[in-house]
Design an enzyme around this catalytic site. Structure first.
Site, PDB file in Angstrom:
ATOM      1  N   ASP A   1      42.100  48.553  34.677  1.00  0.00           N
ATOM      2  CA  ASP A   1      41.074  49.138  35.465  1.00  0.00           C
ATOM      3  C   ASP A   1      41.394  49.031  37.033  1.00  0.00           C
ATOM      4  OD1 ASP A   1      38.148  50.082  35.487  1.00  0.00           O
ATOM      5  OD2 ASP A   1      37.949  48.343  36.832  1.00  0.00           O
TER       6      ASP A   1
ATOM      7  N   GLU B   1      57.286  39.663  26.301  1.00  0.00           N
ATOM      8  CA  GLU B   1      57.309  38.456  25.446  1.00  0.00           C
ATOM      9  C   GLU B   1      57.074  38.664  24.169  1.00  0.00           C
ATOM     10  OE1 GLU B   1      55.759  35.542  29.099  1.00  0.00           O
ATOM     11  OE2 GLU B   1      54.539  35.661  27.332  1.00  0.00           O
TER      12      GLU B   1
END
Length: 561
Positions: A221, A270
């Site tokens: 956002d 990751e």
């Protein structure tokens, strides 16, 4: 900071590139507990509906603990579930059900601001000016003789000014008006200071928290708003719009924001496959928007070009051409969207007279959708045609809950029911976004149209004809059109290119995907002849009533290879 693009060879690593993503606004989707507020168990219970629709992913708008000062975008706790919407166990169950149905999960993350109930902001209010607690937000002394004027003229997106003064709770001035804090949105949404390492580290923790729970991606956002120039004296910002394309605007789209998202990409990589992300960045300049979509940053950025365009052949084609070139240049895929929780539904936008402006749209809302009168038949016809035009394009498609039911904006909500902060902060001059957030109709003849308890926003009587069960299995219904389109889209999925077969000025826009899948859209108000060389027998889907040898007015046809 340089983070290389992920070297992942996981077969699912690029799932997002041409995904059909369905936005769930949780409070308005489905209520399983009967309290009138949609919830996570309600979403889980509708997973069969979503699977049958044919989507690839859901995007879940904020479900975090919140006072709902801005519909959930005022977040109290980024690593929990609002108890009105469920529990973390309910969230895990929803993710599991989604994955069992072959549907990915994207969640909203709101990094520009927290709520004023967030533990950090409460600590800031209880601390003295200059304290470490206040350093996580933007606090400043006021101007004027006694600091009685805000530190700058910056406006809030929801009306009024972007600064609120606090009454000090600590220090020598306890009990007196003191510093001001920045909120580019509602008063209850103080902006984070993204220069602070604790803010950056805490959001990395939040990303890992949800990724570890099985989330496949994040919608970010106000991605363009995190970095701000707070050097004194604060520069004037008389307008909200970004007026520069060099990163020098004091509040939006500053170059420093890309260091933040490079760090995020390091976290997202990751995982294998890497977690996806898409930026909500209202950046009008192509060269700036593409930076958010780089593989070393978020990987995708919304383009809102079609959402902002009139229903016009030349504009739709030019936008598609431009955005596809941009996406290729950035290494991303394009994104397409017509409606979401922040804008008037596109079936209503297209129902207004041609040439209507944003100001006209706001005036129409204030008039309860009566002035000027909307041509709802034309609006839905155009919306269906536009959707099929878009779903045929390369890239990912973002759909907003209820558009598959052909819902219009509920423009005549009683004033007493309105909850959007824009309505209050503009002194009732801008109606706001409640009209696109009315809870969905599931069953024509059930109480509350099968949503659950008495909805938090009232549903209009005309919802009966748009209910999901009223359209289920009905040939030509909007729901069945979406199901067919998403089904064919999966079957005909191909690489991220197309060839234009019509002239740029033609009212019928015609393109072909590499495997022979063709799309024809007639943007005109009268039927048009099927172009020479096109075999009408190959039409597998139409947004309107098929007519032999013609493309009906304001209609899209799909032709299988």
């Amino acid at each position: 900071m340089t983070v290389p693009a992920s070297p992942s060879t996981h077969p699912d690593a690029g799932w997002w590139r041409q995904a059909a993503v369905y936005q769930i606004y949780p409070r308005s989707f489905s209520d399983a507990t009967g309290d009138g507020i949609g919830d996570l168990p309600g979403a889980t219970a509708r997973m069969g509906y979503l699977s049958a629709l044919g989507i690839d992913a859901i995007w879940l708008s904020p479900f975090y603990p919140s006072a709902l000062a801005d519909g959930g975008y005022d977040v109290d706790d980024y690593r929990n579930v609002d108890p009105r919407l469920g529990t973390l166990d309910d969230f895990d169950a929803m993710v599991a059900a989604s994955h069992d149905a072959g549907i990915k999960v994207i969640v909203d993350v709101v990094p520009n601001h927290s709520s004023n109930r967030h533990v950090w902001f409460q600590a800031a209010l209880g601390s003295a000016p200059g304290s470490p607690e206040r350093a996580r937000y933007h606090f400043a002394d006021g101007l004027g003789v006694n600091g009685e004027l805000p530190p700058s003229d910056w406006p809030s997106h929801f009306g009024g000014g972007a600064w609120t003064r606090v009454v000090e709770q600590a220090g020598p001035n306890a009990g007196r008006p003191g510093q001001w804090y920045l909120h580019l949105f509602a008063t209850e949404q103080p902006d984070f200071n993204w220069d602070h390492p604790e803010v950056q580290a805490d959001f990395h923790t939040t990303l890992r928290f949800w990724a570890d729970r099985g989330v496949d991606g994040f919608r970010v956002d106000v991605a363009h708003g995190l970095a701000k120039d707070m050097s004194l004296p604060l520069r004037s910002k008389p307008q909200l719009e970004i007026l520069v394309d060099d990163g020098s605007d004091p509040l939006f789209d500053r170059d420093a924001v890309h260091d933040i998202f490079t760090g995020w990409r390091g976290v997202l990589n990751e995982y294998d496959p890497p977690k996806a992300a898409v930026a909500e960045a209202w950046v009008p300049f192509t060269n700036r928007r593409l930076m958010y979509a780089r593989p070393t940053e978020l990987g995708q950025a919304f383009n809102f070009d079609l959402l902002q365009a009139p229903f016009d052949a030349a504009e739709f084609r030019a936008i598609a051409e431009k955005c596809l070139v941009e996406a290729e240049a950035s290494g991303a895929s394009s994104t397409w969207v017509f409606s979401n929780h922040d804008v008037v539904r596109h079936a209503s936008r297209y129902a207004l007279p041609d040439g209507s402006t944003l100001e006209d749209l706001e005036a129409w809302l204030l008039a309860g959708g009566t002035v000027p009168p909307a041509d709802l038949g034309r609006g839905l016809r155009r919306a269906r045609a536009a959707t099929l035009f878009m779903l045929g394009l390369p890239g990912s498609a973002y759909l907003y809950q209820g558009e598959e039911l052909g819902l219009f904006e509920v423009a005549d909500l009683p004033e007493a029911s309105l909850q959007d902060p824009t309505w209050f902060r503009t002194q009732h001059k801008v109606k706001g976004r409640d009209g696109c957030r009315v809870p969905l109709p599931w069953q024509r003849d059930a109480a509350n149209f099968g949503f659950g308890g008495t909805p938090w926003l009232p549903q209009p009587d005309w919802f009966a004809g748009h209910a999901a069960d009223a359209q289920d299995g009905v040939e030509g219904s909007t729901l069945e059109m979406y199901r067919a389109a998403l089904g064919w889209r999966r079957k005909l999925q191909t690489d991220e290119s197309l060839a234009w077969l019509s002239e740029p000025a033609a009212s019928v826009v015609h393109y072909r995907r590499p495997n022979g899948w063709e799309v024809l859209t007639n943007f005109g108000a009268a039927p048009a002849l099927v172009p020479s060389g096109v075999d009408p027998a190959k039409v597998v889907l139409s947004s309107g009533v098929p007519a032999t040898g013609t493309v009906p007015a304001e209609t899209t046809l799909w032709l299988a290879p």
